[in-house]
Motif scaffolding. Sequence first.
Motif, short mmCIF file in Angstrom:
data_model
loop_
_atom_site.label_atom_id
_atom_site.label_comp_id
_atom_site.label_asym_id
_atom_site.label_seq_id
_atom_site.Cartn_x
_atom_site.Cartn_y
_atom_site.Cartn_z
N PHE A 36 -9.94 -8.20 0.13
CA PHE A 36 -8.80 -7.92 -0.74
C PHE A 36 -7.69 -7.20 0.02
CE2 PHE A 36 -6.71 -5.51 -4.24
CZ PHE A 36 -6.18 -6.60 -4.88
N LEU A 37 -8.06 -6.33 0.92
CA LEU A 37 -7.08 -5.62 1.75
C LEU A 37 -6.29 -6.60 2.61
CD1 LEU A 37 -6.00 -2.84 2.57
CD2 LEU A 37 -7.74 -2.80 4.35
N LEU A 95 0.83 -1.21 0.00
CA LEU A 95 0.00 0.00 0.00
C LEU A 95 0.86 1.26 0.00
CD1 LEU A 95 -2.82 -0.99 2.51
CD2 LEU A 95 -2.94 -0.88 0.03
N LYS A 141 -10.32 1.00 -4.35
CA LYS A 141 -10.92 -0.34 -4.41
C LYS A 141 -10.28 -1.27 -3.38
CE LYS A 141 -12.53 -0.50 -9.17
NZ LYS A 141 -12.37 -1.15 -10.49
N THR A 142 -8.98 -1.15 -3.20
CA THR A 142 -8.27 -2.00 -2.24
C THR A 142 -8.70 -1.69 -0.82
OG1 THR A 142 -6.34 -2.07 -3.70
CG2 THR A 142 -5.99 -2.70 -1.42
N VAL A 149 -3.83 -8.43 0.31
CA VAL A 149 -2.71 -7.58 -0.12
C VAL A 149 -1.72 -7.36 1.01
CG1 VAL A 149 -2.13 -5.22 -0.82
CG2 VAL A 149 -3.98 -6.43 -1.96
N THR A 150 -2.22 -7.23 2.23
CA THR A 150 -1.35 -6.92 3.36
C THR A 150 -0.93 -8.15 4.15
OG1 THR A 150 -3.24 -6.51 4.80
CG2 THR A 150 -2.33 -4.63 3.62
N ASN A 159 -12.47 -2.85 0.02
CA ASN A 159 -12.77 -4.28 0.04
C ASN A 159 -11.94 -4.95 1.14
OD1 ASN A 159 -13.17 -6.99 -0.42
ND2 ASN A 159 -12.95 -6.84 -2.64
N THR A 218 -7.39 2.17 -7.99
CA THR A 218 -6.90 0.91 -7.44
C THR A 218 -6.77 1.00 -5.93
OG1 THR A 218 -5.66 0.50 -9.48
CG2 THR A 218 -5.02 -0.77 -7.54
#
Length: 100
Positions: free
Chosen positions: A90-91, A52, A83-84, A94-95, A87, A80
């Motif tokens: 999805f967050l 991020l 959206k990340t 990603v993390t 959600n 992007t």
Amino acid sequence: VSGVAEALGMKSYGIIAVYTVILLTVSQMVRQAVYVGWSDILYNEMEDSSKLFQLCGGIRLIHTLGYGGTKKDEAKLYQTLIKTIRNPWFLIEVTKEKQK
């Protein structure tokens, strides 16, 4: 109690008004003392937020460079990022901390 109500300028309101004010004040103090911040837990408990930060750094870099397609690329990166963040699943993906 009527002397207190007169001192506060509330002699026509009565004892119910005094108790209501006290009750509301105490309940607000308790609410502030107990508040945990459930909505912040998701963002405070992220394991690895480097992706991020890279996305935010990319947005800043594109903004400062100022080449021809800046606005379009900057808008795509902002989209992007939004959206990340919106959600939760999805967050979390990603993390998630990298597997060794």
